[in-house]
Design a protein around this motif. Sequence first.
Motif, PDB file in Angstrom:
ATOM      1  N   ALA A   1       0.833  -1.202   0.000  1.00 30.17           N
ATOM      2  CA  ALA A   1       0.000   0.000   0.000  1.00 30.17           C
ATOM      3  C   ALA A   1       0.871   1.255   0.000  1.00 30.17           C
ATOM      4  CB  ALA A   1      -0.911  -0.010   1.218  1.00 30.17           C
ATOM      5  N   LYS A   2       0.370   2.318  -0.652  1.00 28.06           N
ATOM      6  CA  LYS A   2       1.077   3.604  -0.688  1.00 28.06           C
ATOM      7  C   LYS A   2       2.567   3.388  -0.922  1.00 28.06           C
ATOM      8  CE  LYS A   2      -2.317   5.823   2.335  1.00 28.06           C
ATOM      9  NZ  LYS A   2      -2.568   6.547   3.602  1.00 28.06           N
ATOM     10  N   ALA A   3       2.854   2.774  -2.056  1.00 27.14           N
ATOM     11  CA  ALA A   3       4.229   2.360  -2.351  1.00 27.14           C
ATOM     12  C   ALA A   3       5.205   3.527  -2.337  1.00 27.14           C
ATOM     13  CB  ALA A   3       4.271   1.652  -3.704  1.00 27.14           C
ATOM     14  N   TYR A   4       4.719   4.733  -2.598  1.00 25.10           N
ATOM     15  CA  TYR A   4       5.607   5.902  -2.618  1.00 25.10           C
ATOM     16  C   TYR A   4       6.214   6.183  -1.239  1.00 25.10           C
ATOM     17  CZ  TYR A   4       1.140   7.877  -1.066  1.00 25.10           C
ATOM     18  OH  TYR A   4      -0.046   8.103  -0.414  1.00 25.10           O
ATOM     19  N   ASN A   5       5.633   5.607  -0.183  1.00 27.57           N
ATOM     20  CA  ASN A   5       6.189   5.778   1.167  1.00 27.57           C
ATOM     21  C   ASN A   5       7.197   4.698   1.546  1.00 27.57           C
ATOM     22  OD1 ASN A   5       4.688   8.072   1.851  1.00 27.57           O
ATOM     23  ND2 ASN A   5       2.950   6.853   2.610  1.00 27.57           N
ATOM     24  N   GLU A   6       7.364   3.695   0.700  1.00 26.60           N
ATOM     25  CA  GLU A   6       8.118   2.503   1.095  1.00 26.60           C
ATOM     26  C   GLU A   6       9.518   2.423   0.494  1.00 26.60           C
ATOM     27  OE1 GLU A   6       7.003   0.623   3.457  1.00 26.60           O
ATOM     28  OE2 GLU A   6       5.150   1.815   3.525  1.00 26.60           O
ATOM     29  N   PHE A   7       9.928   3.446  -0.263  1.00 28.40           N
ATOM     30  CA  PHE A   7      11.247   3.438  -0.900  1.00 28.40           C
ATOM     31  C   PHE A   7      11.952   4.753  -0.616  1.00 28.40           C
ATOM     32  CE2 PHE A   7       8.687   0.423  -3.182  1.00 28.40           C
ATOM     33  CZ  PHE A   7       9.558  -0.610  -3.483  1.00 28.40           C
ATOM     34  N   ASP A   8      13.276   4.678  -0.417  1.00 28.76           N
ATOM     35  CA  ASP A   8      14.045   5.908  -0.181  1.00 28.76           C
ATOM     36  C   ASP A   8      14.400   6.579  -1.499  1.00 28.76           C
ATOM     37  OD1 ASP A   8      16.233   4.546  -1.269  1.00 28.76           O
ATOM     38  OD2 ASP A   8      17.141   4.106   0.679  1.00 28.76           O
ATOM     39  N   GLU A   9      15.124   7.671  -1.429  1.00 29.63           N
ATOM     40  CA  GLU A   9      15.457   8.436  -2.631  1.00 29.63           C
ATOM     41  C   GLU A   9      16.315   7.637  -3.604  1.00 29.63           C
ATOM     42  OE1 GLU A   9      14.373  11.430  -3.684  1.00 29.63           O
ATOM     43  OE2 GLU A   9      12.983  11.246  -1.998  1.00 29.63           O
ATOM     44  N   ALA A  10      17.081   6.708  -3.089  1.00 36.07           N
ATOM     45  CA  ALA A  10      17.946   5.876  -3.939  1.00 36.07           C
ATOM     46  C   ALA A  10      17.183   4.711  -4.558  1.00 36.07           C
ATOM     47  CB  ALA A  10      19.134   5.362  -3.138  1.00 36.07           C
ATOM     48  N   GLY A  11      15.897   4.564  -4.199  1.00 32.80           N
ATOM     49  CA  GLY A  11      15.105   3.489  -4.762  1.00 32.80           C
ATOM     50  C   GLY A  11      15.170   2.188  -3.994  1.00 32.80           C
ATOM     51  N   ARG A  12      15.738   2.234  -2.780  1.00 33.86           N
ATOM     52  CA  ARG A  12      15.803   1.029  -1.960  1.00 33.86           C
ATOM     53  C   ARG A  12      14.593   0.962  -1.037  1.00 33.86           C
ATOM     54  NH1 ARG A  12      20.465  -1.836  -1.839  1.00 33.86           N
ATOM     55  NH2 ARG A  12      18.965  -3.400  -1.105  1.00 33.86           N
ATOM     56  N   MET A  13      14.091  -0.243  -0.842  1.00 28.46           N
ATOM     57  CA  MET A  13      12.914  -0.435  -0.011  1.00 28.46           C
ATOM     58  C   MET A  13      13.276  -0.265   1.457  1.00 28.46           C
ATOM     59  SD  MET A  13      10.135  -3.509  -0.367  1.00 28.46           S
ATOM     60  CE  MET A  13       8.468  -3.277   0.285  1.00 28.46           C
ATOM     61  N   LEU A  14      12.439   0.468   2.174  1.00 26.20           N
ATOM     62  CA  LEU A  14      12.683   0.753   3.576  1.00 26.20           C
ATOM     63  C   LEU A  14      12.279  -0.445   4.448  1.00 26.20           C
ATOM     64  CD1 LEU A  14      11.187   4.346   3.538  1.00 26.20           C
ATOM     65  CD2 LEU A  14      13.624   3.764   3.654  1.00 26.20           C
ATOM     66  N   PRO A  15      12.882  -0.564   5.643  1.00 27.12           N
ATOM     67  CA  PRO A  15      12.457  -1.625   6.561  1.00 27.12           C
ATOM     68  C   PRO A  15      10.987  -1.443   6.942  1.00 27.12           C
ATOM     69  CG  PRO A  15      14.549  -0.660   7.262  1.00 27.12           C
ATOM     70  CD  PRO A  15      14.006   0.224   6.172  1.00 27.12           C
ATOM     71  N   SER A  16      10.230  -2.523   6.868  1.00 27.94           N
ATOM     72  CA  SER A  16       8.799  -2.470   7.192  1.00 27.94           C
ATOM     73  C   SER A  16       8.239  -3.876   7.108  1.00 27.94           C
ATOM     74  CB  SER A  16       8.051  -1.569   6.202  1.00 27.94           C
ATOM     75  OG  SER A  16       7.940  -2.204   4.944  1.00 27.94           O
ATOM     76  N   PRO A  17       7.022  -4.081   7.587  1.00 32.74           N
ATOM     77  CA  PRO A  17       6.375  -5.383   7.370  1.00 32.74           C
ATOM     78  C   PRO A  17       6.219  -5.725   5.883  1.00 32.74           C
ATOM     79  CG  PRO A  17       5.252  -4.182   9.110  1.00 32.74           C
ATOM     80  CD  PRO A  17       6.233  -3.226   8.502  1.00 32.74           C
ATOM     81  N   TYR A  18       6.094  -4.702   5.026  1.00 29.95           N
ATOM     82  CA  TYR A  18       6.006  -4.961   3.585  1.00 29.95           C
ATOM     83  C   TYR A  18       7.313  -5.546   3.058  1.00 29.95           C
ATOM     84  CZ  TYR A  18       1.722  -2.142   3.439  1.00 29.95           C
ATOM     85  OH  TYR A  18       0.461  -1.658   3.619  1.00 29.95           O
ATOM     86  N   TYR A  19       8.435  -5.005   3.564  1.00 29.89           N
ATOM     87  CA  TYR A  19       9.728  -5.563   3.152  1.00 29.89           C
ATOM     88  C   TYR A  19       9.875  -6.993   3.656  1.00 29.89           C
ATOM     89  CZ  TYR A  19      14.698  -6.338   2.562  1.00 29.89           C
ATOM     90  OH  TYR A  19      15.903  -6.886   2.200  1.00 29.89           O
ATOM     91  N   ASP A  20       9.464  -7.219   4.904  1.00 30.24           N
ATOM     92  CA  ASP A  20       9.546  -8.575   5.453  1.00 30.24           C
ATOM     93  C   ASP A  20       8.722  -9.554   4.620  1.00 30.24           C
ATOM     94  OD1 ASP A  20      11.106  -7.473   7.415  1.00 30.24           O
ATOM     95  OD2 ASP A  20       9.543  -7.485   8.958  1.00 30.24           O
ATOM     96  N   ARG A  21       7.543  -9.122   4.158  1.00 31.51           N
ATOM     97  CA  ARG A  21       6.715  -9.995   3.330  1.00 31.51           C
ATOM     98  C   ARG A  21       7.411 -10.274   1.994  1.00 31.51           C
ATOM     99  NH1 ARG A  21       1.385 -11.674   2.559  1.00 31.51           N
ATOM    100  NH2 ARG A  21       1.445 -11.830   4.844  1.00 31.51           N
TER     101      ARG A  21
END
Length: 237
Positions: A170-190
């Motif tokens: 959900a709201k994928a624009y909140n889940e990646f940093d400026e470099a395009g790497r996915m941030l730590p979160s339950p979404y990343y764990d999934r």
Amino acid sequence: MTDFPALAPAHLDHPTLSALVPPELDHPPRFLLLYGSLRERSYSRLMIEEAARLLTRMGGEARIYDPRGLPQPDDADPSHPKAQELREASLWSEGHVWCSPDRHGAMTGIFKSQIDWLPLETGGVRPTQGRTLAVMQVNAGSQSFNTVNQLRVLGRWMRMITIPNQSSVAKAYNEFDEAGRMLPSPYYDRLVDVMEELVKFTLLTRGRADYLVDRYSERKADGRHPAATSLADATRP
């Protein structure tokens, strides 16, 4: 009941555990990854890139297909270089990862066009049958499962072995940093969960995928006997 008047016994398989033991393969499991957006900052592409890193970290080999330049289906000859590149990558692969944005409650046309360029069969070879598949979607708003559900139907139609787990961000624009790497979160764990499961299912089925999807009806139509049993076994009552 021991009478089967409609059955063609010579084409009937008798599955055994030994037939399911895969051969020793000396190469890393091979994965083709597809995404569904041409935007400069495409979150489906960023998700796929993160998945490719994880698959590589887990000992696999990953290829990401770039859909830019792929014509619309039936708007070019199948010999078009981008279409050929896609088919060859699928033939090379043992598993796929699909990620599409959810647009208007469905997968994007960009993503579907890629699948439409993959025939069920060409020259007796099937570019998708028997390969494992993991499905994912990214959302601009709240989490939904419209697209992954569609991708599962599509994977089944393409005769692929779709793993149980999936990812919807959900709201994928909140889940990646400026470099395009996915941030730590339950979404990343999934995402890690899904890639782990994909590697496990691929290791379990590769080298035996053709056997797992071999069909009685097709053997009967082609006049073939089961590959994993002897004719004597296949013709027993």
